[in-house]
Write an enzyme that holds these catalytic residues in place. Structure first.
Site, PDB file in Angstrom:
ATOM      1  N   ASP A  51      41.742  38.725  36.702  1.00  0.00           N
ATOM      2  CA  ASP A  51      41.596  38.945  38.134  1.00  0.00           C
ATOM      3  C   ASP A  51      41.110  40.379  38.375  1.00  0.00           C
ATOM      4  O   ASP A  51      41.802  41.339  38.021  1.00  0.00           O
ATOM      5  CB  ASP A  51      42.927  38.738  38.858  1.00  0.00           C
ATOM      6  CG  ASP A  51      42.750  38.899  40.355  1.00  0.00           C
ATOM      7  OD1 ASP A  51      42.228  37.959  40.984  1.00  0.00           O
ATOM      8  OD2 ASP A  51      43.070  39.981  40.895  1.00  0.00           O
ATOM      9  N   TYR A  56      38.481  47.658  42.903  1.00  0.00           N
ATOM     10  CA  TYR A  56      39.276  48.334  41.863  1.00  0.00           C
ATOM     11  C   TYR A  56      38.440  49.354  41.078  1.00  0.00           C
ATOM     12  O   TYR A  56      38.987  50.113  40.283  1.00  0.00           O
ATOM     13  CB  TYR A  56      39.910  47.323  40.891  1.00  0.00           C
ATOM     14  CG  TYR A  56      40.756  46.263  41.556  1.00  0.00           C
ATOM     15  CD1 TYR A  56      41.299  46.470  42.818  1.00  0.00           C
ATOM     16  CD2 TYR A  56      41.007  45.042  40.926  1.00  0.00           C
ATOM     17  CE1 TYR A  56      42.058  45.487  43.441  1.00  0.00           C
ATOM     18  CE2 TYR A  56      41.773  44.065  41.547  1.00  0.00           C
ATOM     19  CZ  TYR A  56      42.288  44.286  42.796  1.00  0.00           C
ATOM     20  OH  TYR A  56      43.038  43.309  43.400  1.00  0.00           O
ATOM     21  N   LYS A  85      36.115  39.983  43.915  1.00  0.00           N
ATOM     22  CA  LYS A  85      36.450  39.853  45.342  1.00  0.00           C
ATOM     23  C   LYS A  85      35.429  40.593  46.197  1.00  0.00           C
ATOM     24  O   LYS A  85      34.958  41.672  45.819  1.00  0.00           O
ATOM     25  CB  LYS A  85      37.851  40.420  45.617  1.00  0.00           C
ATOM     26  CG  LYS A  85      38.925  39.885  44.658  1.00  0.00           C
ATOM     27  CD  LYS A  85      40.338  40.232  45.060  1.00  0.00           C
ATOM     28  CE  LYS A  85      41.338  39.774  44.015  1.00  0.00           C
ATOM     29  NZ  LYS A  85      41.588  40.728  42.942  1.00  0.00           N
ATOM     30  N   HIS A 118      38.383  39.376  49.925  1.00  0.00           N
ATOM     31  CA  HIS A 118      39.545  40.158  49.462  1.00  0.00           C
ATOM     32  C   HIS A 118      40.653  40.241  50.511  1.00  0.00           C
ATOM     33  O   HIS A 118      41.833  40.048  50.202  1.00  0.00           O
ATOM     34  CB  HIS A 118      39.058  41.558  49.070  1.00  0.00           C
ATOM     35  CG  HIS A 118      39.974  42.289  48.147  1.00  0.00           C
ATOM     36  ND1 HIS A 118      39.533  43.173  47.202  1.00  0.00           N
ATOM     37  CD2 HIS A 118      41.329  42.297  48.026  1.00  0.00           C
ATOM     38  CE1 HIS A 118      40.571  43.669  46.538  1.00  0.00           C
ATOM     39  NE2 HIS A 118      41.666  43.153  47.029  1.00  0.00           N
TER      40      HIS A 118
END
Ligand code: NAP
Length: 324
Positions: A51, A56, A85, A118
């Site tokens: 994931d 990130y 996402k 997201h």
């Protein structure tokens, strides 16, 4: 059997999602190379679901790990289930596809397995992930999520992603997508915060009724990043009930928290960049919680949300004001 199909759930579009995934979100200050190391360890111990997210800022490193594990023969691309996402600054329809293409470029992969919205709240487009005004307030905007969704559908048709889904949606927002005139694909999943203190039983029931998989994030009680989580929040893995059940099974509280989700039909993510813990987190397929254990863990629910995204609380799509 195709390894991606064992220990997997069939999604409403016919693809398979492994029921246990590695989380890859990391703090500022954690060296980016840790994401490569952790992802490689995870693949070596058996994780097939990774994931990740544009937000990130480590997709290059995670992608490198996946490519190295393909190159050394440990896995094939089709064995891996990779999620990315769509970040909030890319919700305008004209920006959606390029957002996914940016992730693919960082990953150096041809497709992802899952592309999800997201969070429901859009932000001002631009290179800043959290665009702020002069007073430091995040600049939100309203983009009709149904228009964004139509481009996710196109990304699936173009083969850039196998499946599409959402994250941090409440029932009302899910219904908005499900009831969209001309809907081509339903979301395959809704990824939400879910753990014994916020077990999401009502949202889970709703998702199951629509053949949408609920994917649990922060299933171990989050990383307690002070940017996102109140420092006084309860520490899930120190919970006495979880620890008593763990002791009885000769397991850890983390393993019990992960197993709990699997037994209630929830796909679960576990973030760790620590080799010992990554291994431990994969050892959840060889023991079973009793119905009494499950009931005791259910009773820990107190609708406690660690990640509140309070900065966006006045956005029309803010999802956490509703009961579920
Ligand atoms: P989490 O899975 O709840 O884990 C939290 C912490 O537990 C980590 O700091 C980890 O530290 C520690 N840990 C892991 N395994 C352990 C074990 N066996 N024993 C003791 N401690 C252990 O963390 P999370 O990052 O909040 O959530 C997981 C993933 O969900 C994220 O990484 C991300 O992929 C996703 N997520 C999505 C959203 C969203 O909005 N969609 C939001 C949050 C998270 P170490 O690294 O030191 O092991």
């Amino acid at each position: 059997m195709n390894p991606k199909r064992s220990r997997s759930v069939k999604l409403n579009d016919g693809h398979f999602m492994p029921v246990l995934g590695l989380g890859t979100a990391a703090f500022d200050g954690v060296p980016k190379s840790k994401a490569t190391e952790a992802t490689k360890v995870a693949i070596d111990v058996g994780f097939r679901h990774i994931d990740a997210a544009y937000f990130y800022e480590n997709e290059e490193e995670v992608g490198k790990a996946i490519r190295e594990k393909i190159a050394d023969g440990t896995v094939k691309r089709e064995d891996i289930f990779y999620t990315t996402k769509l970040w909030s600054t890319f919700f305008r329809p004209e920006l959606v596809r390029q957002a996914l293409e940016r992730s693919l470029k960082k990953l150096q992969l041809d497709y992802v397995d899952l592309f999800i919205i997201h969070v429901p709240m859009a932000m001002k487009p631009g290179e800043e992930l959290l665009p702020k005004d002069a007073s430091g307030k995040v600049i939100l905007e309203t983009v009709d999520l149904r228009d964004t969704w139509e481009v996710l559908e196109k990304c699936k048709d173009a083969g850039l992603t196998k499946s599409i889904g959402v994250s941090n949606f409440n029932r009302k927002l899910l219904e908005m997508i499900l009831n969209k005139p001309g809907l081509k694909y339903k979301p395959v999943c809704n990824q939400v915060e879910c753990h014994p203190y916020l077990n999401q039983s009502k949202l889970l029931e709703f998702c199951k009724s629509k053949d949408i998989v609920l994917v649990a994030y922060s299933a171990l009680g989050t990383q307690r990043d002070p940017n996102w989580v109140d420092k006084d929040s309860p520490v899930l893995l120190e919970d006495p009930t979880l620890n008593a059940i763990a002791k009885k099974h000769n397991r850890s509280a983390a393993q019990v928290a992960l197993r709990y989700q699997g037994q209630r039909g929830v796909v679960v993510l576990a973030k760790s960049f620590n080799e010992k813990e990554i291994k431990e987190n994969f050892q959840v397929f060889d023991f079973e919680l009793t119905p009494e254990d499950m009931k005791a863990i259910d009773s820990l629910n107190k609708n406690y949300r660690y990640i509140k995204l309070a900065f966006a609380a006045d956005h029309p799509y803010y999802p956490f004001s509703e009961e579920y």
